[in-house]
Design a protein around this motif. Structure first.
Motif, mmCIF file in Angstrom:
data_model
loop_
_atom_site.group_PDB
_atom_site.id
_atom_site.type_symbol
_atom_site.label_atom_id
_atom_site.label_comp_id
_atom_site.label_asym_id
_atom_site.label_seq_id
_atom_site.Cartn_x
_atom_site.Cartn_y
_atom_site.Cartn_z
ATOM 1 N N PHE A 26 0.943 -1.386 0.046
ATOM 2 C CA PHE A 26 -0.179 -0.013 -0.015
ATOM 3 C C PHE A 26 0.914 1.352 0.056
ATOM 4 O O PHE A 26 0.480 2.183 -0.809
ATOM 5 C CB PHE A 26 -1.049 0.105 1.265
ATOM 6 N N ASN A 27 1.913 1.289 0.927
ATOM 7 C CA ASN A 27 2.622 2.571 0.917
ATOM 8 C C ASN A 27 3.559 2.779 -0.281
ATOM 9 O O ASN A 27 4.127 3.900 -0.399
ATOM 10 C CB ASN A 27 3.426 2.401 2.255
ATOM 11 N N ASP A 29 2.528 1.934 -3.630
ATOM 12 C CA ASP A 29 1.655 1.971 -4.562
ATOM 13 C C ASP A 29 1.726 0.809 -5.409
ATOM 14 O O ASP A 29 1.556 0.407 -6.787
ATOM 15 C CB ASP A 29 1.621 3.293 -5.511
ATOM 16 N N LEU A 31 -0.295 -2.030 -5.016
ATOM 17 C CA LEU A 31 -1.409 -2.423 -5.243
ATOM 18 C C LEU A 31 -2.379 -1.688 -5.955
ATOM 19 O O LEU A 31 -2.142 -0.502 -5.927
ATOM 20 C CB LEU A 31 -1.950 -2.996 -3.773
ATOM 21 N N SER A 34 -4.299 1.847 -4.812
ATOM 22 C CA SER A 34 -3.844 2.544 -3.683
ATOM 23 C C SER A 34 -3.431 3.857 -3.831
ATOM 24 O O SER A 34 -3.184 4.589 -3.073
ATOM 25 C CB SER A 34 -2.871 1.760 -2.917
ATOM 26 N N LEU A 37 -5.953 7.015 -3.180
ATOM 27 C CA LEU A 37 -6.455 7.140 -1.932
ATOM 28 C C LEU A 37 -5.532 8.152 -1.277
ATOM 29 O O LEU A 37 -4.357 8.480 -1.558
ATOM 30 C CB LEU A 37 -6.090 5.992 -1.009
ATOM 31 N N SER A 41 -6.845 7.854 4.485
ATOM 32 C CA SER A 41 -7.440 6.592 3.953
ATOM 33 C C SER A 41 -6.309 5.690 3.571
ATOM 34 O O SER A 41 -6.772 4.266 4.024
ATOM 35 C CB SER A 41 -8.289 6.683 2.714
ATOM 36 N N LEU A 42 -5.322 6.006 3.167
ATOM 37 C CA LEU A 42 -4.158 4.579 2.941
ATOM 38 C C LEU A 42 -3.797 3.910 4.321
ATOM 39 O O LEU A 42 -3.599 2.806 4.178
ATOM 40 C CB LEU A 42 -2.979 5.448 1.988
ATOM 41 N N THR A 43 -3.710 4.814 5.183
ATOM 42 C CA THR A 43 -3.017 4.462 6.379
ATOM 43 C C THR A 43 -4.000 3.570 7.127
ATOM 44 O O THR A 43 -3.815 2.223 7.508
ATOM 45 C CB THR A 43 -2.713 5.492 7.600
ATOM 46 N N LEU A 45 -6.772 1.957 5.661
ATOM 47 C CA LEU A 45 -6.922 0.733 4.931
ATOM 48 C C LEU A 45 -6.024 -0.232 5.022
ATOM 49 O O LEU A 45 -6.134 -1.282 5.228
ATOM 50 C CB LEU A 45 -7.198 1.050 3.597
ATOM 51 N N SER A 46 -4.693 0.068 4.758
ATOM 52 C CA SER A 46 -3.569 -0.908 4.998
ATOM 53 C C SER A 46 -3.342 -1.442 6.422
ATOM 54 O O SER A 46 -3.093 -2.547 6.478
ATOM 55 C CB SER A 46 -2.137 0.017 4.471
#
Length: 137
Positions: A26-27, A29, A31, A34, A37, A41-43, A45-46
Protein backbone atom coordinates in the motif's frame (compact mmCIF):
# COMPACT_ATOMS: atom_id res chain seq x y z
CA UNK A 1 4.97 -34.13 16.09
CA UNK A 2 7.06 -32.73 13.24
CA UNK A 3 3.94 -31.87 11.24
CA UNK A 4 2.52 -29.84 14.09
CA UNK A 5 5.73 -27.88 14.50
CA UNK A 6 5.98 -27.31 10.75
CA UNK A 7 2.41 -25.96 10.64
CA UNK A 8 3.15 -23.69 13.59
CA UNK A 9 6.30 -22.29 11.99
CA UNK A 10 4.57 -21.69 8.65
CA UNK A 11 1.65 -19.94 10.34
CA UNK A 12 4.06 -17.84 12.41
CA UNK A 13 5.98 -16.81 9.29
CA UNK A 14 2.77 -15.83 7.52
CA UNK A 15 1.65 -13.83 10.57
CA UNK A 16 4.86 -11.83 10.30
CA UNK A 17 5.23 -11.58 6.53
CA UNK A 18 1.64 -10.88 5.39
CA UNK A 19 1.02 -7.67 7.38
CA UNK A 20 4.41 -6.24 6.40
CA UNK A 21 3.80 -7.14 2.75
CA UNK A 22 0.36 -5.50 2.82
CA UNK A 23 1.72 -2.32 4.42
CA UNK A 24 4.64 -2.23 1.97
CA UNK A 25 2.35 -2.81 -0.99
CA UNK A 26 0.00 0.00 0.00
CA UNK A 27 2.71 2.49 0.91
CA UNK A 28 4.68 1.92 -2.31
CA UNK A 29 1.61 1.92 -4.61
CA UNK A 30 2.11 -1.72 -5.62
CA UNK A 31 -1.54 -2.63 -5.14
CA UNK A 32 -4.07 -1.40 -7.72
CA UNK A 33 -6.11 1.58 -6.60
CA UNK A 34 -3.87 2.49 -3.69
CA UNK A 35 -2.37 5.48 -5.53
CA UNK A 36 -5.75 7.25 -5.66
CA UNK A 37 -6.32 7.11 -1.89
CA UNK A 38 -5.58 9.99 0.45
CA UNK A 39 -2.71 9.41 2.91
CA UNK A 40 -5.18 9.15 5.80
CA UNK A 41 -7.33 6.58 4.00
CA UNK A 42 -4.24 4.72 2.82
CA UNK A 43 -2.97 4.36 6.39
CA UNK A 44 -6.34 3.25 7.74
CA UNK A 45 -7.01 0.76 4.97
CA UNK A 46 -3.54 -0.77 4.98
CA UNK A 47 -3.53 -1.10 8.77
CA UNK A 48 -6.99 -2.63 8.79
CA UNK A 49 -6.09 -5.14 6.08
CA UNK A 50 -2.84 -6.03 7.88
CA UNK A 51 -4.78 -6.81 11.06
CA UNK A 52 -7.37 -8.79 9.12
CA UNK A 53 -4.63 -10.80 7.42
CA UNK A 54 -3.17 -11.84 10.77
CA UNK A 55 -6.61 -12.89 11.97
CA UNK A 56 -7.18 -14.92 8.81
CA UNK A 57 -3.89 -16.74 9.39
CA UNK A 58 -4.87 -17.43 13.01
CA UNK A 59 -8.26 -18.82 11.95
CA UNK A 60 -6.57 -20.96 9.29
CA UNK A 61 -4.11 -22.30 11.86
CA UNK A 62 -6.94 -23.10 14.30
CA UNK A 63 -8.80 -24.98 11.55
CA UNK A 64 -5.67 -27.01 10.81
CA UNK A 65 -5.22 -27.75 14.50
CA UNK A 66 -8.82 -28.92 14.82
CA UNK A 67 -8.35 -31.29 11.88
CA UNK A 68 -5.44 -33.02 13.66
CA UNK A 69 -6.40 -36.57 14.65
CA UNK A 70 -6.88 -36.90 18.39
CA UNK A 71 -5.61 -40.47 18.62
CA UNK A 72 -2.35 -39.47 16.94
CA UNK A 73 -0.93 -38.01 20.17
CA UNK A 74 -0.39 -40.16 23.26
CA UNK A 75 -0.17 -38.47 26.63
CA UNK A 76 2.29 -39.51 29.31
CA UNK A 77 0.33 -41.19 32.12
CA UNK A 78 2.72 -40.12 34.90
CA UNK A 79 2.63 -36.50 33.71
CA UNK A 80 -1.17 -36.51 33.63
CA UNK A 81 -1.33 -38.01 37.14
CA UNK A 82 1.08 -35.38 38.52
CA UNK A 83 -0.90 -32.61 36.83
CA UNK A 84 -4.17 -33.85 38.32
CA UNK A 85 -2.60 -34.04 41.80
CA UNK A 86 -1.24 -30.53 41.41
CA UNK A 87 -4.63 -29.17 40.38
CA UNK A 88 -6.33 -30.93 43.30
CA UNK A 89 -3.80 -29.47 45.73
CA UNK A 90 -4.32 -25.92 44.52
CA UNK A 91 -8.10 -26.11 44.27
CA UNK A 92 -8.49 -27.62 47.73
CA UNK A 93 -6.49 -24.80 49.32
CA UNK A 94 -3.17 -26.55 49.50
CA UNK A 95 -1.72 -28.83 52.11
CA UNK A 96 -2.01 -27.32 55.59
CA UNK A 97 1.35 -26.83 57.21
CA UNK A 98 2.11 -28.21 60.66
CA UNK A 99 5.43 -26.40 60.97
CA UNK A 100 5.12 -23.72 63.71
CA UNK A 101 7.72 -21.49 62.02
CA UNK A 102 5.67 -21.42 58.82
CA UNK A 103 2.49 -20.65 60.77
CA UNK A 104 4.26 -17.82 62.58
CA UNK A 105 5.61 -16.42 59.31
CA UNK A 106 2.13 -16.63 57.78
CA UNK A 107 0.69 -14.68 60.73
CA UNK A 108 3.43 -12.04 60.35
CA UNK A 109 2.73 -11.74 56.62
CA UNK A 110 -0.99 -11.26 57.30
CA UNK A 111 -0.26 -8.60 59.93
CA UNK A 112 2.15 -6.79 57.59
CA UNK A 113 -0.49 -6.87 54.87
CA UNK A 114 -3.06 -5.36 57.24
CA UNK A 115 -0.63 -2.60 58.24
CA UNK A 116 0.11 -1.89 54.58
CA UNK A 117 -3.61 -1.58 53.80
CA UNK A 118 -4.14 0.76 56.78
CA UNK A 119 -1.20 2.94 55.75
CA UNK A 120 -2.44 3.09 52.17
CA UNK A 121 -5.91 4.06 53.33
CA UNK A 122 -4.53 6.77 55.64
CA UNK A 123 -2.36 8.13 52.84
CA UNK A 124 -5.34 8.20 50.52
CA UNK A 125 -7.43 9.90 53.18
CA UNK A 126 -4.75 12.56 53.75
CA UNK A 127 -4.39 13.20 50.03
CA UNK A 128 -8.13 13.45 49.41
CA UNK A 129 -8.75 15.78 52.36
CA UNK A 130 -5.87 18.07 51.39
CA UNK A 131 -7.09 18.23 47.79
CA UNK A 132 -10.60 18.96 49.01
CA UNK A 133 -9.28 21.85 51.14
CA UNK A 134 -10.43 20.29 54.39
CA UNK A 135 -6.97 19.88 55.84
CA UNK A 136 -5.64 17.21 58.13
CA UNK A 137 -5.97 17.66 61.88
Amino acid sequence: MGGVMQKFLVASMFMGILPIAILYGFNNDLLPGSATLSPHSLTLLSGFLAVVSVNVVIVFYICLALKEPVDKHNSDASFVAEAKDSVKKFTSGGVPSTDPALKKQDAINKANYSVLICRSFMSLLKTSTIKAGIGWY
